[in-house]
Scaffold this motif. Structure first.
Motif, PDB file in Angstrom:
ATOM      1  N   ALA A   1       0.822  -1.214   0.000  1.00  0.00           N
ATOM      2  CA  ALA A   1       0.000   0.000   0.000  1.00  0.00           C
ATOM      3  C   ALA A   1       0.853   1.259   0.000  1.00  0.00           C
ATOM      4  CB  ALA A   1      -0.938  -0.005   1.211  1.00  0.00           C
ATOM      5  N   GLY A   2       2.012   1.212   0.654  1.00  0.00           N
ATOM      6  CA  GLY A   2       2.893   2.373   0.662  1.00  0.00           C
ATOM      7  C   GLY A   2       3.430   2.692  -0.716  1.00  0.00           C
ATOM      8  N   ILE A   3       3.777   1.667  -1.482  1.00  0.00           N
ATOM      9  CA  ILE A   3       4.251   1.882  -2.854  1.00  0.00           C
ATOM     10  C   ILE A   3       3.133   2.479  -3.702  1.00  0.00           C
ATOM     11  CG2 ILE A   3       4.930   0.675  -4.975  1.00  0.00           C
ATOM     12  CD1 ILE A   3       5.990  -0.771  -1.705  1.00  0.00           C
ATOM     13  N   PHE A   4       1.944   1.941  -3.548  1.00  0.00           N
ATOM     14  CA  PHE A   4       0.802   2.455  -4.305  1.00  0.00           C
ATOM     15  C   PHE A   4       0.553   3.928  -3.983  1.00  0.00           C
ATOM     16  CE2 PHE A   4      -3.741   3.369  -4.660  1.00  0.00           C
ATOM     17  CZ  PHE A   4      -3.995   2.985  -5.959  1.00  0.00           C
ATOM     18  N   MET A   5       0.632   4.268  -2.691  1.00  0.00           N
ATOM     19  CA  MET A   5       0.359   5.648  -2.292  1.00  0.00           C
ATOM     20  C   MET A   5       1.370   6.616  -2.907  1.00  0.00           C
ATOM     21  SD  MET A   5       0.717   7.518   1.379  1.00  0.00           S
ATOM     22  CE  MET A   5       2.468   7.701   1.033  1.00  0.00           C
ATOM     23  N   VAL A   6       2.655   6.300  -2.813  1.00  0.00           N
ATOM     24  CA  VAL A   6       3.679   7.194  -3.359  1.00  0.00           C
ATOM     25  C   VAL A   6       3.520   7.329  -4.870  1.00  0.00           C
ATOM     26  CG1 VAL A   6       6.159   7.552  -3.665  1.00  0.00           C
ATOM     27  CG2 VAL A   6       5.287   6.710  -1.478  1.00  0.00           C
ATOM     28  N   ALA A   7       3.222   6.210  -5.555  1.00  0.00           N
ATOM     29  CA  ALA A   7       3.045   6.269  -7.008  1.00  0.00           C
ATOM     30  C   ALA A   7       1.855   7.148  -7.381  1.00  0.00           C
ATOM     31  CB  ALA A   7       2.874   4.859  -7.571  1.00  0.00           C
ATOM     32  N   ARG A   8       0.764   7.024  -6.650  1.00  0.00           N
ATOM     33  CA  ARG A   8      -0.422   7.828  -6.962  1.00  0.00           C
ATOM     34  C   ARG A   8      -0.207   9.300  -6.628  1.00  0.00           C
ATOM     35  NH1 ARG A   8      -3.665   8.593  -9.315  1.00  0.00           N
ATOM     36  NH2 ARG A   8      -5.736   8.383  -8.436  1.00  0.00           N
ATOM     37  N   MET A   9       0.683   9.569  -5.687  1.00  0.00           N
ATOM     38  CA  MET A   9       0.996  10.951  -5.331  1.00  0.00           C
ATOM     39  C   MET A   9       2.206  11.470  -6.100  1.00  0.00           C
ATOM     40  SD  MET A   9       0.193  11.158  -1.259  1.00  0.00           S
ATOM     41  CE  MET A   9      -1.510  11.082  -0.678  1.00  0.00           C
ATOM     42  N   SER A  10       2.498  10.843  -7.214  1.00  0.00           N
ATOM     43  CA  SER A  10       3.640  11.266  -8.032  1.00  0.00           C
ATOM     44  C   SER A  10       3.596  12.743  -8.426  1.00  0.00           C
ATOM     45  CB  SER A  10       3.752  10.383  -9.276  1.00  0.00           C
ATOM     46  OG  SER A  10       2.541  10.387 -10.016  1.00  0.00           O
ATOM     47  N   PRO A  11       2.428  13.356  -8.676  1.00  0.00           N
ATOM     48  CA  PRO A  11       2.465  14.804  -8.983  1.00  0.00           C
ATOM     49  C   PRO A  11       3.074  15.638  -7.849  1.00  0.00           C
ATOM     50  CG  PRO A  11       0.327  13.864  -9.572  1.00  0.00           C
ATOM     51  CD  PRO A  11       1.070  12.812  -8.824  1.00  0.00           C
ATOM     52  N   MET A  12       2.891  15.194  -6.603  1.00  0.00           N
ATOM     53  CA  MET A  12       3.498  15.903  -5.476  1.00  0.00           C
ATOM     54  C   MET A  12       4.991  15.596  -5.373  1.00  0.00           C
ATOM     55  SD  MET A  12       0.517  15.290  -2.625  1.00  0.00           S
ATOM     56  CE  MET A  12       1.578  15.784  -1.284  1.00  0.00           C
ATOM     57  N   TYR A  13       5.332  14.309  -5.473  1.00  0.00           N
ATOM     58  CA  TYR A  13       6.733  13.919  -5.304  1.00  0.00           C
ATOM     59  C   TYR A  13       7.623  14.464  -6.421  1.00  0.00           C
ATOM     60  CZ  TYR A  13       5.947  10.905  -1.297  1.00  0.00           C
ATOM     61  OH  TYR A  13       5.652  10.451  -0.032  1.00  0.00           O
ATOM     62  N   GLU A  14       7.056  14.680  -7.598  1.00  0.00           N
ATOM     63  CA  GLU A  14       7.846  15.225  -8.701  1.00  0.00           C
ATOM     64  C   GLU A  14       8.276  16.665  -8.447  1.00  0.00           C
ATOM     65  OE1 GLU A  14       8.958  13.687 -11.966  1.00  0.00           O
ATOM     66  OE2 GLU A  14       8.903  12.373 -10.219  1.00  0.00           O
TER      67      GLU A  14
END
Length: 430
Positions: A47-60
């Motif tokens: 679930a942590g991997i999924f969350m970071v991937a879905r929040m990619s606009p923020m992490y970018e």
């Protein structure tokens, strides 16, 4: 944004068992094996991997947070995999393998290869669930014995479990054409081509992790299915293949463990399979650079032989064969000569002791302090019992004025009246 993304990722570290918040996952192997196969291979811990991937606009928007993700993931991929080398419980070996593979997924996220991370999440779900259920099949046959040192030679007793676990193991180590090969090799290439801070360390860690993965995976395989039979006579006399309720899921999971990567690498890794769910800044898109040379799954396999990962995996497999089949006496020699490193790995770098002696014991000590000082002395001793004692002492003094004799009461009234008159005169004079 950097603080926000790092704090979100710390939550993901706990959920997806990354250093140093990883200690709960191996301990949770005490649960039923089908639960391990479901939530520890495919759903909860990813679930942590999924969350970071879905929040990619923020992490970018914050390469600092991505570098933090990258370094934590790389550290877990290598160093938690090393702990799997010294585990003797069959399920714990697979559990530390899960910790290591989750590290690979976070490495992919850290270099902005979000699609590769989620792709590995998907392929890993099949072969890791297969390995957990295969371990469960072995445990059933061994009358709930989980110590690999008491196994050996199970190949002839459990052919279905043997061949399906072999397929799962080959997928885990990234053997060419197996599902894990396509996803893991994409992550290693992404780390190689990335220029993000920490990518050099991450590439070295995941490359060494390939060797470690092959070594502990085939250590498990050879100790369980090959070599001398080390179980007691009663267990040996009852050994047989698990019932179909166990073996049919193994077969059904073995099929995608072999073919799912080959069938889906194009659309999921280099196509538009994820659509707008993942956002990557153009200057960070390392997968687009790798995809320029993508000519299909077969071309991807051929191209992989120009990189060291395939050969490192083969070297790890060969080392496992030499140590546990050809020269089974050597592991004991290495254990003796490398005793310090062995003890560090057996102690799991001291994280368990840290949490038990500092956080758990500290929490208990704090609780005892509040109990003895706050509850016993302050609340019970002063507020409750103290109030009662004060009232009792005051009453013992006041009762001397309540004797029942009329002249005592008249005396008190006169004294009171005298006091009132004195106060009145003083007010008038002033």
């Amino acid at each position: 944004m950097t603080v926000t993304c790092i704090l979100l990722f710390i939550g993901a570290m706990g959920k997806s068992a990354q250093v140093p918040l990883h200690v709960w996952l191996p301990d949770s192997m005490e649960g039923p094996t089908p639960i391990s196969a479901l939530i520890h291979a495919a759903t909860m811990v990813t679930a942590g991997i999924f969350m970071v991937a879905r929040m990619s606009p923020m992490y970018e928007l914050t390469t600092t947070a991505l570098s933090f993700v990258l370094i934590i993931g790389a550290t877990g991929a290598l160093f938690l995999g090393l702990v799997g080398l010294v585990q003797n419980d069959i399920k714990r070996v697979v559990a530390y393998s899960t910790l290591s593979q989750l590290g690979y997924m976070f490495v992919a996220l850290g270099v902005s290869a979000y699609a590769a991370g989620v792709f590995h999440l998907m392929t890993h779900a099949f072969f890791k669930a297969l390995l957990f259920l295969g371990a469960g099949s072995v445990i059933i046959a061994m009358h709930h014995e989980q110590d690999m040192r008491k196994m050996g030679g199970l190949k002839k007793y459990m052919p279905v479990t043997y061949w399906t676990m072999l397929l799962g193991t080959l997928a885990l180590i990234g053997a060419p054409f197996f599902s894990g090969f396509f996803s893991k090799d994409a992550i290693i290439e992404a780390a190689y081509y990335s220029d993000r801070f920490g990518s050099g360390y991450a590439y070295l860690a995941v490359l060494l992790g390939v060797f470690v993965t092959a070594l502990y995976s085939f250590r498990l395989f050879f100790l369980v299915f090959h070599g001398k039979e080390r179980m007691d006579e009663h267990t040996r006399s009852h050994l047989h293949e698990s019932p179909k309720v166990v073996t049919i899921p193994l077969i059904l999971l073995a099929i995608p463990s072999v073919v799912i990567g080959y069938l889906t690498i194009g659309p999921l890794l280099f196509g538009e399979g994820f659509g707008p769910a993942i956002t990557v800044a153009e200057q960070h898109d390392v997968l687009a650079y790798i995809g320029e040379g993508f000519t299909g799954p077969l071309g991807f396999v051929v191209n992989a032989f120009t990189y060291p990962a395939v050969y490192v995996a083969a070297l790890g497999t060969l080392a496992a064969w030499f140590l546990y089949i050809k020269r089974p006496d050597l592991p004991a020699v290495f254990k003796q000569r490398l005793n310090l490193g062995y003890r560090i790995l057996v102690k799991k770098y001291g994280f368990d002791e840290l949490y038990l002696n500092v956080f758990a014991a500290g929490g208990r000590a704090l609780g005892r302090f509040f109990w003895k000082v706050g509850d016993v002395k302050l609340i019970d001793g002063i507020l409750v019992n103290g109030t009662a004692r004060t009232i009792g002492r005051l009453a013992s003094v006041l009762r001397h004025g309540q004797t029942g004799y009329l002249y005592h009461y008249a005396f008190v009234m006169i004294i009171g009246l005298l006091g009132l008159l004195t106060w009145f005169v003083m007010r008038v004079v002033s």
